[in-house]
Scaffold this active site. Structure first.
Site, short mmCIF file in Angstrom:
data_model
loop_
_atom_site.label_atom_id
_atom_site.label_comp_id
_atom_site.label_asym_id
_atom_site.label_seq_id
_atom_site.Cartn_x
_atom_site.Cartn_y
_atom_site.Cartn_z
CG HIS A 148 -1.66 -1.21 1.51
ND1 HIS A 148 -2.85 -1.51 0.86
CD2 HIS A 148 -1.43 -2.25 2.35
CE1 HIS A 148 -3.32 -2.66 1.32
NE2 HIS A 148 -2.48 -3.13 2.21
O1 RIB Z 1 -4.50 -0.46 5.32
C1 RIB Z 1 -3.14 -0.39 4.93
C2 RIB Z 1 -2.38 0.56 5.79
O2 RIB Z 1 -2.44 0.14 7.15
C3 RIB Z 1 -0.88 0.62 5.45
O3 RIB Z 1 -0.40 1.92 5.67
C4 RIB Z 1 -0.27 -0.33 6.43
O4 RIB Z 1 1.07 0.01 6.74
C5 RIB Z 1 -1.13 -0.14 7.63
O5 RIB Z 1 -0.66 1.02 8.32
#
Ligand code: RIB
Ligand code: CA
Length: 319
Positions: free
Chosen positions: A251
């Site tokens: 992500h």
């Molecule tokens: O949902 C994904 C996010 O949540 C990313 O930033 C991961 O590192 C967690 O923080």
């Protein structure tokens, strides 16, 4: 390191975390990016673990010159939110308390992350993009403490939220859910340029075990570490059965990739707000793409991403 023209300066707000770690390496190693500093916040792990992991990752790739400022240890407004148990039970398992890279010898910066954000943007003479890939607690505190700050931040890129997808509840994505009140402060602040990269986009740019083998075959510290970090994400997703077996979204790194190659994601203008009350929907990003009175579009929301270009960028940068 001589930086090419048109270098993009950025500050990364992280809760390091396996995918945060890949984002940090991409930001610290790509020649078109100038990572000014990292700020850490409670999220995937209690904030001291996030800070220690961030220091580890930067030292692992030889960027001991980049300072790490520790921020909020608890959500912006709530003290009842079961973040601690959620972090320990779910995200904590995914990320593990210690990322698999050698420990760092250096200490975090003395200044608190929120003070650092306020002071840095007050003193900035160049444009510095703020990339927030964690719960938005630090950003909300900074905006509240310095109402003029929002006009000093030329662009904010946020990894968070989901329209058709949730990952911590059916309605919500972890970063927003972890501190809904902070997220609402940020989305209501009136940023000139806000790009939201939700799960709808990050789930289209997954990385596979085979791609991790290619990263490892680079034979570089960054390639080896990225492979280890992403394989950890894949193992977690395989355990949950949430993604195609043997793949995982990275992500946070996709937000950094967007700075280098904006067309790696496809965005739509939309109005975004955050649910802070709903029993089943707390932390949901309510994304309105239609033109409805009183809900004028105020963000660029990514609904698409090019996974092949994302992987090629990681391979090129970590070589
Ligand atoms: O949902 C994904 C996010 O949540 C990313 O930033 C991961 O590192 C967690 O923080
Ligand atoms: Ca994160």
């Amino acid at each position: 390191m001589a930086l090419p023209a048109m270098t993009c300066k950025l500050i990364l707000d992280v809760d390091t975390g396996a995918d945060d770690a890949v984002a940090i390496m991409l930001a610290a190693l790509h020649p078109a990016l100038d990572l000014v500093a990292c700020t850490t916040v409670n999220g995937n792990l209690p904030v001291p673990y996030c800070t220690a992991n961030t220091l580890r990752v930067l030292d692992h790739i030889g960027r001991q010159d980049i300072e790490v400022y520790e921020g909020a240890s608890h959500p912006f407004a709530r003290d009842d939110f079961p973040v601690a148990s959620a972090v320990r039970d779910s995200a904590g398992k995914l990320h593990g308390e210690v990322l698999p890279v050698t420990d760092s010898k250096r200490a975090k910066a003395d200044m608190d992350a929120v003070d650092f954000l306020i002071e840095t943007y007050r003193a900035a003479t160049d444009e510095v993009t703020l990339v927030a890939v964690a719960p938005l607690t630090n950003i909300a505190h900074a905006l509240t403490r310095d109402p003029g700050l929002v006009k000093r931040i030329p662009e904010i890129v946020i990894m968070g939220g989901g329209h058709a997808i949730g990952n911590i509840t059916p309605s919500a994505e972890f970063n927003i859910w972890c501190d809904p009140e902070a997220a609402r402060v940020v989305f209501h602040a009136g940023f000139e340029k806000l790009t939201l990269v939700p799960l709808d986009a990050t789930h289209q740019a997954v990385v596979s075990n085979a791609s991790c083998a290619r990263l490892e075959a680079l034979g570089t510290p960054a390639g080896a570490a990225a492979s280890r970090f992403i394989r950890r994400c894949i193992a977690f997703c395989d355990q949950l059965g949430t993604m195609q077996p043997g793949t995982a979204p990275v992500h946070d790194a996709l937000c950094v990739a967007f700075l280098v190659e904006p067309s790696i994601i496809t965005t739509t203008r939309a109005h975004v707000d955050v649910e802070t009350k709903g029993e089943l929907t707390i932390g949901r990003t309510v994304i309105n793409c239609d033109r409805r009175p009183g809900l004028l579009p105020d963000c660029d929301v990514a609904f698409g991403a090019d996974g092949d270009r994302f992987l090629e960028l990681l391979l090129r940068t970590f070589a």
